[in-house]
Design an enzyme around this catalytic site. Structure first.
Site, PDB file in Angstrom:
ATOM      1  N   ALA A  17       0.818  -1.212   0.000  1.00 55.99           N
ATOM      2  CA  ALA A  17       0.000   0.000   0.000  1.00 55.99           C
ATOM      3  C   ALA A  17       0.854   1.266   0.000  1.00 55.99           C
ATOM      4  O   ALA A  17       0.503   2.255  -0.655  1.00 55.99           O
ATOM      5  CB  ALA A  17      -0.924   0.008   1.216  1.00 55.99           C
ATOM      6  N   GLU A  18       1.951   1.239   0.726  1.00 54.94           N
ATOM      7  CA  GLU A  18       2.773   2.443   0.878  1.00 54.94           C
ATOM      8  C   GLU A  18       3.604   2.762  -0.360  1.00 54.94           C
ATOM      9  O   GLU A  18       3.669   3.905  -0.784  1.00 54.94           O
ATOM     10  CB  GLU A  18       3.709   2.295   2.092  1.00 54.94           C
ATOM     11  CG  GLU A  18       3.017   2.333   3.426  1.00 54.94           C
ATOM     12  CD  GLU A  18       2.489   3.706   3.809  1.00 54.94           C
ATOM     13  OE1 GLU A  18       2.933   4.717   3.227  1.00 54.94           O
ATOM     14  OE2 GLU A  18       1.627   3.761   4.686  1.00 54.94           O
TER      15      GLU A  18
END
Length: 194
Positions: A90-91
């Site tokens: 996600a990051e």
């Protein structure tokens, strides 16, 4: 009565994939939970097996980029490998050179102050970055009594925003981020469809 409840819990234990706690509420009823909340006395009645906790779906995890780096950080800080992988996806999408407009960098998108606080020397070094991110995730898990939803929200929005509300903050980014990370985490544990 307690013996009957515990017997039922143990029958279900073969399929359990998390710790289960039992407590007694103000009316004398039994409360089962997978989250240890502050202010209550709990007794752990099912412990998540170590093999399941770290390698519920080993093929999905070991096939990921930086699997060895993530495994080492997960072991060092006692956090789930699958959760670290979900956060990294996600990051940064596994891009070790990722940079956000806000100043976060690396696989786990560490901000300068967070990196410094977590002892990270080189935010762009995958090993240093993931170790720092895992250390910070562990801090968030401790702060929110192992409530993974709140810890993930705090990783994204900051712990103060979560503590002020006692819930996932109403920020659009965080509202999208938390379900996305949790979905990936469940998938890597083998608890959701691929």
């Amino acid at each position: 009565m307690r013996a009957i409840i515990l017997s039922l819990i143990w029958l279900a234990a073969a399929d359990a994939t998390a710790d289960v706690y039992i407590s007694i509420d103000a009316k004398g009823g039994y409360v089962l939970s997978n989250v240890h909340r502050p202010g209550r006395h709990y007794e752990r009645v099912i412990s998540e097996p170590v093999a399941q906790a770290g390698a519920a779906n080993a093929q999905l995890i070991t096939g990921r980029p930086y699997a060895d780096v993530v495994a080492a950080a997960a072991l060092a800080h006692n956090v789930p490998q699958a959760l670290l992988h979900a956060l990294i996806k996600a990051e940064s999408g596994y891009n070790p050179k990722a940079r956000s407009p806000a100043g976060a960098v690396g696989l786990m998108q560490l901000m300068p102050d967070t990196a410094r606080e977590m002892g990270v020397q080189d935010r762009l070094d995958p090993q240093d970055n993931v170790q720092g991110g895992a250390r910070y995730l562990k801090r968030m898990l401790k702060l929110f009594d192992n409530d993974i939803t709140l810890a993930v929200a705090a990783y994204n929005a900051g712990p103060d925003a979560v503590m002020r509300r006692g819930a996932v903050p109403p920020y659009a980014e965080t509202q999208r981020y938390v379900p996305s990370v949790l979905r990936e985490y469940r998938k890597l544990q083998g608890l959701a469809e691929n």
